[in-house]
Design a protein around this motif. Structure first.
Motif, PDB file in Angstrom:
ATOM      1  N   PHE A  36       0.829  -1.219   0.000  1.00  0.00           N
ATOM      2  CA  PHE A  36       0.000   0.000   0.000  1.00  0.00           C
ATOM      3  C   PHE A  36       0.859   1.264   0.000  1.00  0.00           C
ATOM      4  O   PHE A  36       1.998   1.247   0.461  1.00  0.00           O
ATOM      5  CB  PHE A  36      -0.931   0.004   1.224  1.00  0.00           C
ATOM      6  N   HIS A  38       1.829   4.884   1.257  1.00  0.00           N
ATOM      7  CA  HIS A  38       1.736   5.668   2.493  1.00  0.00           C
ATOM      8  C   HIS A  38       2.425   7.015   2.332  1.00  0.00           C
ATOM      9  O   HIS A  38       3.408   7.130   1.623  1.00  0.00           O
ATOM     10  CB  HIS A  38       2.430   4.933   3.643  1.00  0.00           C
ATOM     11  N   PRO A 136      -4.202  -0.593   6.349  1.00  0.00           N
ATOM     12  CA  PRO A 136      -4.743  -1.775   5.650  1.00  0.00           C
ATOM     13  C   PRO A 136      -4.721  -3.004   6.558  1.00  0.00           C
ATOM     14  O   PRO A 136      -3.877  -3.096   7.454  1.00  0.00           O
ATOM     15  CB  PRO A 136      -3.775  -1.973   4.476  1.00  0.00           C
ATOM     16  N   LEU A 197      -2.893   5.454   1.189  1.00  0.00           N
ATOM     17  CA  LEU A 197      -3.504   4.204   1.663  1.00  0.00           C
ATOM     18  C   LEU A 197      -4.134   3.360   0.554  1.00  0.00           C
ATOM     19  O   LEU A 197      -4.815   2.388   0.810  1.00  0.00           O
ATOM     20  CB  LEU A 197      -4.524   4.458   2.786  1.00  0.00           C
ATOM     21  N   ASP A 202      -7.720  -2.853  -3.039  1.00  0.00           N
ATOM     22  CA  ASP A 202      -7.050  -3.810  -2.148  1.00  0.00           C
ATOM     23  C   ASP A 202      -7.400  -3.529  -0.684  1.00  0.00           C
ATOM     24  O   ASP A 202      -7.564  -4.443   0.116  1.00  0.00           O
ATOM     25  CB  ASP A 202      -5.524  -3.736  -2.332  1.00  0.00           C
ATOM     26  N   HIS A 203      -7.488  -2.245  -0.361  1.00  0.00           N
ATOM     27  CA  HIS A 203      -7.836  -1.860   1.013  1.00  0.00           C
ATOM     28  C   HIS A 203      -9.215  -2.413   1.367  1.00  0.00           C
ATOM     29  O   HIS A 203      -9.406  -3.070   2.393  1.00  0.00           O
ATOM     30  CB  HIS A 203      -7.820  -0.330   1.123  1.00  0.00           C
TER      31      HIS A 203
END
Ligand code: A3P
Length: 321
Positions: A36, A38, A136, A197, A202-203
């Motif tokens: 992810f 950040h 996540p 994020l 996917d999160h």
């Protein structure tokens, strides 16, 4: 607080150098960590995630509100704060309710920012700690997963998240004297999964999966469903965290009172001026608060592209907006 922050940031400098970089929406770079993107050097950043993974201790009774930025975090924070604390402020005059004088973000903290402080505001002994996070699922501190805590995941239609994030980023860019981001650029980045994020899909998928495997652990709700039937969702949220409304409360209209207190109209009025404790203007968290504003920003082609990606990524999953 500032000294702690600098210490934490310095500690992870070397690890950051090893990670892939992407362009930040607000300032600086995004870093790819455990799948992810950040931010760094902001209140919610990669360094705080790393520090939390090493040191954070969850309590079994903790409640975590999880969202991607711009999915309705502020609303969910207000509602949960109001639900869990409803008897504490009941007998006071309404004007003393914290949500009538301060931003939901100052009433219910992110674990990402609490790591620099000793005690969160408005935490009362023997009651569950209420926290929010954008982390996540696969990067959550181990102790949250092992302690049996409850998590609420709030998800929002990707096209509205994109539009909301675009305006939010530009407001903060404007405040720091930066240049504005064009919508096309935001769209391109979002589609590639490059946003704080992100990737968006996917999160969402990470938490959706666990909500199916263990529905007592993760409650999955959408912003759109909450808008459409707020009463039933507020009851559902309250029940999930062990604070169900009694019949008497329902008859007395307590649910409606909480919904009114946390409404976009009320909160945006309370937060018209002033700043959060960490300096961000209170009003940047309130724009329109509607479902479907994406139609005013995306071309047909953009909309179809995002629909196609979402269909592919959410294939076989029961997620609808
Ligand atoms: P829009 O930009 O589409 O208006 P977050 O709280 O996760 O940062 O998300 C911000 C979004 O939630 C913004 O969306 C904001 O207007 C909306 N919002 C803020 N408070 C709200 C409330 N009380 N009810 C509904 N939506 C709200």
């Amino acid at each position: 607080e500032r000294a702690n922050m600098t210490l934490t940031f310095d500690r992870y400098k070397d690890r950051l150098q090893m990670l892939s970089k992407g362009k930040g929406w607000i300032t600086g770079n995004l870093y790819m960590y455990q799948g992810f993107w950040h931010q760094s050097m902001r209140r919610i950043s990669i360094e705080t995630v790393m520090a939390l993974q090493e040191t954070f201790k969850a309590h079994p009774k903790d409640i975590y509100l999880v969202t991607l930025p711009k999915s309705g975090t502020t609303w969910l924070k207000a509602l949960m704060f109001a639900i869990v604390n409803r008897n504490r402020y009941k007998n006071n005059s309404l004007s003393t309710h914290p949500l009538l004088i301060s931003n939901p973000h100052d009433c219910l903290p992110f674990i990402e920012t609490e790591i620099y402080r000793n005690t969160p505001t408005y935490v009362h002994e023997n009651e569950p700690r209420l926290f929010a996070t954008h982390i996540p699922y696969n990067s959550l501190p181990q102790s949250i997963l092992e302690s049996g805590c409850r998590l609420i995941y709030l998800c929002r239609n990707p096209k509205d998240v994109l539009v909301s994030m675009f305006h939010f980023a530009n407001k903060l860019r404007d405040k720091s004297g930066g240049t504005m981001m064009a919508f096309e650029e935001a769209f391109e980045s979002f589609s590639k999964g490059v946003m704080p994020l992100g990737p968006y899909w996917d999160h969402v998928k990470g938490y959706h999966e666990v909500s199916l495997e263990d529905p007592r652990k993760v409650l999955f709700v959408t912003y759109e469903d909450m808008k459409m039937d707020t009463v039933n969702h507020v009851k559902r949220l309250a029940k999930f965290v062990g604070y169900p409304f009694t019949e008497k409360e329902e008859v007395e209209g307590v649910v409606q009172e909480i919904i009114r207190l946390c409404s976009f109209e009320n909160l945006s009025e309370v937060n018209k001026h002033g700043n959060l404790r960490d300096g961000i203007p209170n009003n940047v968290f309130f724009r329109k608060g509607e479902v479907g504003d994406w139609a005013n920003h995306l071309t047909d082609e953009m909309s179809q592209n995002l629909d196609r990606i979402t269909k592919e990524k959410f294939h076989g999953l029961d997620i609808s907006f």
